[in-house]
Design a protein around this motif. Structure first.
Motif, PDB file in Angstrom:
ATOM      1  N   TYR A  66       0.827  -1.210   0.000  1.00  8.25           N
ATOM      2  CA  TYR A  66       0.000   0.000   0.000  1.00  8.25           C
ATOM      3  C   TYR A  66       0.863   1.264   0.000  1.00  8.25           C
ATOM      4  O   TYR A  66       0.485   2.286  -0.583  1.00  8.25           O
ATOM      5  N   ALA A  67       2.029   1.192   0.661  1.00  7.63           N
ATOM      6  CA  ALA A  67       2.894   2.374   0.765  1.00  7.63           C
ATOM      7  C   ALA A  67       3.796   2.556  -0.447  1.00  7.63           C
ATOM      8  O   ALA A  67       4.258   3.673  -0.714  1.00  7.63           O
ATOM      9  N   TYR A  68       4.050   1.489  -1.189  1.00  8.14           N
ATOM     10  CA  TYR A  68       5.031   1.555  -2.272  1.00  8.14           C
ATOM     11  C   TYR A  68       4.647   2.576  -3.341  1.00  8.14           C
ATOM     12  O   TYR A  68       5.459   3.431  -3.717  1.00  8.14           O
ATOM     13  N   THR A  69       3.429   2.496  -3.851  1.00  7.30           N
ATOM     14  CA  THR A  69       3.025   3.357  -4.967  1.00  7.30           C
ATOM     15  C   THR A  69       3.034   4.838  -4.611  1.00  7.30           C
ATOM     16  O   THR A  69       3.592   5.648  -5.366  1.00  7.30           O
ATOM     17  N   PRO A  70       2.431   5.270  -3.492  1.00  9.96           N
ATOM     18  CA  PRO A  70       2.505   6.707  -3.166  1.00  9.96           C
ATOM     19  C   PRO A  70       3.937   7.186  -2.952  1.00  9.96           C
ATOM     20  O   PRO A  70       4.280   8.295  -3.372  1.00  9.96           O
ATOM     21  N   SER A  90     -12.158   4.737  -0.958  1.00 12.40           N
ATOM     22  CA  SER A  90     -10.784   4.360  -1.294  1.00 12.40           C
ATOM     23  C   SER A  90      -9.937   5.587  -1.616  1.00 12.40           C
ATOM     24  O   SER A  90      -8.792   5.707  -1.158  1.00 12.40           O
ATOM     25  N   GLN A  91     -10.513   6.520  -2.376  1.00 11.95           N
ATOM     26  CA  GLN A  91      -9.776   7.721  -2.765  1.00 11.95           C
ATOM     27  C   GLN A  91      -9.530   8.641  -1.563  1.00 11.95           C
ATOM     28  O   GLN A  91      -8.460   9.247  -1.444  1.00 11.95           O
ATOM     29  N   PHE A  92     -10.492   8.717  -0.681  1.00 18.22           N
ATOM     30  CA  PHE A  92     -10.357   9.535   0.530  1.00 18.22           C
ATOM     31  C   PHE A  92      -9.176   9.068   1.373  1.00 18.22           C
ATOM     32  O   PHE A  92      -8.328   9.863   1.800  1.00 18.22           O
ATOM     33  N   TYR A  93      -9.106   7.756   1.606  1.00 17.18           N
ATOM     34  CA  TYR A  93      -7.996   7.207   2.402  1.00 17.18           C
ATOM     35  C   TYR A  93      -6.658   7.390   1.676  1.00 17.18           C
ATOM     36  O   TYR A  93      -5.637   7.704   2.302  1.00 17.18           O
ATOM     37  N   TYR A  94      -6.673   7.216   0.365  1.00 13.48           N
ATOM     38  CA  TYR A  94      -5.420   7.309  -0.390  1.00 13.48           C
ATOM     39  C   TYR A  94      -4.892   8.745  -0.387  1.00 13.48           C
ATOM     40  O   TYR A  94      -3.683   8.967  -0.220  1.00 13.48           O
ATOM     41  N   ILE A  95      -5.775   9.710  -0.569  1.00 16.41           N
ATOM     42  CA  ILE A  95      -5.357  11.114  -0.551  1.00 16.41           C
ATOM     43  C   ILE A  95      -4.801  11.485   0.822  1.00 16.41           C
ATOM     44  O   ILE A  95      -3.767  12.159   0.931  1.00 16.41           O
ATOM     45  N   ALA A  96      -5.495  11.047   1.871  1.00 20.52           N
ATOM     46  CA  ALA A  96      -5.011  11.332   3.230  1.00 20.52           C
ATOM     47  C   ALA A  96      -3.642  10.709   3.468  1.00 20.52           C
ATOM     48  O   ALA A  96      -2.747  11.332   4.055  1.00 20.52           O
ATOM     49  N   PHE A  97      -3.441   9.493   2.976  1.00 18.72           N
ATOM     50  CA  PHE A  97      -2.176   8.786   3.188  1.00 18.72           C
ATOM     51  C   PHE A  97      -1.022   9.448   2.446  1.00 18.72           C
ATOM     52  O   PHE A  97       0.042   9.706   3.022  1.00 18.72           O
ATOM     53  N   ILE A  98      -1.206   9.738   1.167  1.00 20.88           N
ATOM     54  CA  ILE A  98      -0.112  10.319   0.393  1.00 20.88           C
ATOM     55  C   ILE A  98       0.193  11.747   0.860  1.00 20.88           C
ATOM     56  O   ILE A  98       1.340  12.195   0.841  1.00 20.88           O
ATOM     57  N   CYS A 113     -13.804   7.626 -12.302  1.00 18.20           N
ATOM     58  CA  CYS A 113     -12.653   6.953 -12.905  1.00 18.20           C
ATOM     59  C   CYS A 113     -12.143   5.827 -12.009  1.00 18.20           C
ATOM     60  O   CYS A 113     -11.829   4.730 -12.481  1.00 18.20           O
ATOM     61  N   VAL A 114     -12.077   6.079 -10.705  1.00 15.01           N
ATOM     62  CA  VAL A 114     -11.653   5.035  -9.767  1.00 15.01           C
ATOM     63  C   VAL A 114     -12.645   3.867  -9.800  1.00 15.01           C
ATOM     64  O   VAL A 114     -12.242   2.696  -9.792  1.00 15.01           O
ATOM     65  N   ALA A 115     -13.946   4.187  -9.861  1.00 20.49           N
ATOM     66  CA  ALA A 115     -14.971   3.140  -9.937  1.00 20.49           C
ATOM     67  C   ALA A 115     -14.799   2.313 -11.204  1.00 20.49           C
ATOM     68  O   ALA A 115     -14.951   1.084 -11.190  1.00 20.49           O
ATOM     69  N   LEU A 116     -14.468   2.975 -12.313  1.00 20.98           N
ATOM     70  CA  LEU A 116     -14.251   2.274 -13.574  1.00 20.98           C
ATOM     71  C   LEU A 116     -13.070   1.309 -13.468  1.00 20.98           C
ATOM     72  O   LEU A 116     -13.118   0.183 -13.978  1.00 20.98           O
ATOM     73  N   PHE A 117     -12.024   1.730 -12.779  1.00 23.02           N
ATOM     74  CA  PHE A 117     -10.873   0.853 -12.584  1.00 23.02           C
ATOM     75  C   PHE A 117     -11.247  -0.345 -11.713  1.00 23.02           C
ATOM     76  O   PHE A 117     -10.770  -1.457 -11.950  1.00 23.02           O
ATOM     77  N   GLN A 176      -5.073   6.520  -8.768  1.00 27.62           N
ATOM     78  CA  GLN A 176      -5.382   7.372  -7.618  1.00 27.62           C
ATOM     79  C   GLN A 176      -4.307   8.435  -7.403  1.00 27.62           C
ATOM     80  O   GLN A 176      -4.604   9.551  -6.988  1.00 27.62           O
ATOM     81  N   SER A 177      -3.054   8.080  -7.693  1.00 29.85           N
ATOM     82  CA  SER A 177      -1.969   9.057  -7.570  1.00 29.85           C
ATOM     83  C   SER A 177      -2.108  10.161  -8.605  1.00 29.85           C
ATOM     84  O   SER A 177      -1.923  11.346  -8.302  1.00 29.85           O
ATOM     85  N   ILE A 178      -2.417   9.772  -9.847  1.00 31.41           N
ATOM     86  CA  ILE A 178      -2.634  10.756 -10.910  1.00 31.41           C
ATOM     87  C   ILE A 178      -3.757  11.710 -10.511  1.00 31.41           C
ATOM     88  O   ILE A 178      -3.656  12.946 -10.675  1.00 31.41           O
ATOM     89  N   ILE A 179      -4.834  11.154  -9.975  1.00 40.05           N
ATOM     90  CA  ILE A 179      -5.968  11.977  -9.546  1.00 40.05           C
ATOM     91  C   ILE A 179      -5.562  12.907  -8.406  1.00 40.05           C
ATOM     92  O   ILE A 179      -5.940  14.087  -8.385  1.00 40.05           O
ATOM     93  N   PHE A 180      -4.798  12.391  -7.437  1.00 36.49           N
ATOM     94  CA  PHE A 180      -4.354  13.211  -6.301  1.00 36.49           C
ATOM     95  C   PHE A 180      -3.590  14.443  -6.772  1.00 36.49           C
ATOM     96  O   PHE A 180      -3.886  15.588  -6.363  1.00 36.49           O
ATOM     97  N   PHE A 181      -2.588  14.244  -7.622  1.00 39.56           N
ATOM     98  CA  PHE A 181      -1.784  15.383  -8.084  1.00 39.56           C
ATOM     99  C   PHE A 181      -2.616  16.355  -8.923  1.00 39.56           C
ATOM    100  O   PHE A 181      -2.383  17.572  -8.883  1.00 39.56           O
ATOM    101  N   SER A 182      -3.592  15.833  -9.651  1.00 43.73           N
ATOM    102  CA  SER A 182      -4.467  16.703 -10.453  1.00 43.73           C
ATOM    103  C   SER A 182      -5.365  17.555  -9.571  1.00 43.73           C
ATOM    104  O   SER A 182      -5.500  18.761  -9.782  1.00 43.73           O
ATOM    105  N   LEU A 183      -5.992  16.922  -8.590  1.00 44.09           N
ATOM    106  CA  LEU A 183      -6.877  17.656  -7.685  1.00 44.09           C
ATOM    107  C   LEU A 183      -6.095  18.679  -6.865  1.00 44.09           C
ATOM    108  O   LEU A 183      -6.580  19.785  -6.600  1.00 44.09           O
TER     109      LEU A 183
END
Length: 312
Positions: A99-103, A176-184, A214-218, A286-293
């Motif tokens: 979970y930590a590797y990608t961010p 999922s996106q909420f937790y990922y944004i908070a983590f990164i 987009c996350v739902a589509l993935f 999710q990372s792409i979305i984070f940096f965009s937002l």
């Protein structure tokens, strides 16, 4: 690739695969170097457990009617407890590192303006952020209690109506996106963990339908691919099982049973491996979305370009 830039729904999707195409070799080479030992150990443990479990099932199905599982548990309870404990520990370690590797990879990518960093840089980032990772894990569990209760109520309401069922995927994607944004954000900044959760909550509602859609589509794509990987081999195995049961009175089914056991075990292990790969691709998105937002909210790249112009 420029991470800090404004994107649309289509850009979220296409830039994920562009990043994968341009950096996938570097990403996965270092991923398997770092996670390879844990993955191999877990796969070996899964192999032996699956062989044992399916052996017991087939023994009860084609055997003399004795309860093989009960007998085995009575004779090897201590071994199974130790095995289960080790399996859970290794699975948790792999889950945390995975979970930590990608961010961390994306943060290093942004810091170095590309993939000009090594496995040692990623390992150093993991080591230096171990405290943050475990702090986030504990805080995430605390926040999950009221959050899951509220989200569960919303899901129950949505499932009452047919039109609400597709929105379930959006709700899961948002969580999922909420937790990922908070983590990164926690890994990237010096903010407190609960401050990062607050920031992630606010940012997760920016460009809500495009980002979470987009996350739902993935998530849908992941389920489809996993279904294809597992359904066809399982169908063959179950068909062989039915035929074996019908012909049990006319032939020895031991060899056929072992073939099915091996096939089911292999399918389970391949599905596990495919799930790991697909999860990292989801995190790339999710990372792409984070940096965009973040760019839409804070104009980081825009300010940087203005500063560069002003320096001339």
């Amino acid at each position: 690739m420029q991470l800090y830039k404004s994107r649309t729904f289509g850009d979220y999707f296409s830039d994920t695969f562009t990043f994968l195409r341009e950096n996938g070799k570097h990403f996965y080479k270092n991923y398997f170097i770092i996670n390879g030992i844990l993955i191999i150990i877990l796969l070996v443990m899964m192999f032996f457990f699956s062989r044992f479990y399916t052996n017991v099932i087939f023994s009860d199905t084609f055997g003399d009617g004795g309860n093989s599982l009960t007998n085995y548990l009575d004779q090897n309870l201590g071994v199974l407890v130790i095995f289960g404990f080790l399996f859970v520990i290794i699975a948790l370690l792999l889950g945390i590192v995975n979970y930590a590797y990608t961010p961390l990879y994306f943060l290093l990518y942004e810091k170095n303006k590309g993939s000009d960093f090594s496995k040692n840089d990623i390992v150093d980032a993991l080591k230096s952020n171990l405290g943050k990772i475990f702090t986030f894990l504990l805080a995430g569990i605390l926040i999950a209690i009221p959050l899951f209760m509220a989200l569960g109520l919303i899901i129950v309401i949505l499932t009452i109506t047919i039109i609400g069922i597709p929105l379930l995927l959006i709700a899961v994607a948002w969580l999922s996106q909420f937790y990922y944004i908070a983590f990164i954000t926690y890994l990237q900044t010096n903010k407190g963990v609960f401050e990062c959760f607050s920031y992630g909550f606010n940012l997760s509602f920016k460009n809500f339908w495009a980002a979470n859609g987009c996350v739902a589509l993935f998530y849908i794509m992941i389920q489809v691919v996993q279904g294809i990987v597992t359904l066809i081999p399982y169908s063959f195995a179950m068909g062989s099982l039915v035929l074996g049961a019908e012909e049990a009175s006319n032939m020895n089914t031991t060899d056929q049973s072992m073939t099915i056991i091996t096939m089911l075990t292999a399918v389970y292990m391949v599905a596990f491996f495919v799930n790991i790969i697909l999860t990292t691709i989801l995190q790339m998105n999710q990372s792409i979305i984070f940096f965009s937002l973040k760019e839409d909210t804070e104009n980081i790249n825009t300010k940087s370009e203005i500063d560069e112009i002003g320096s001339y």
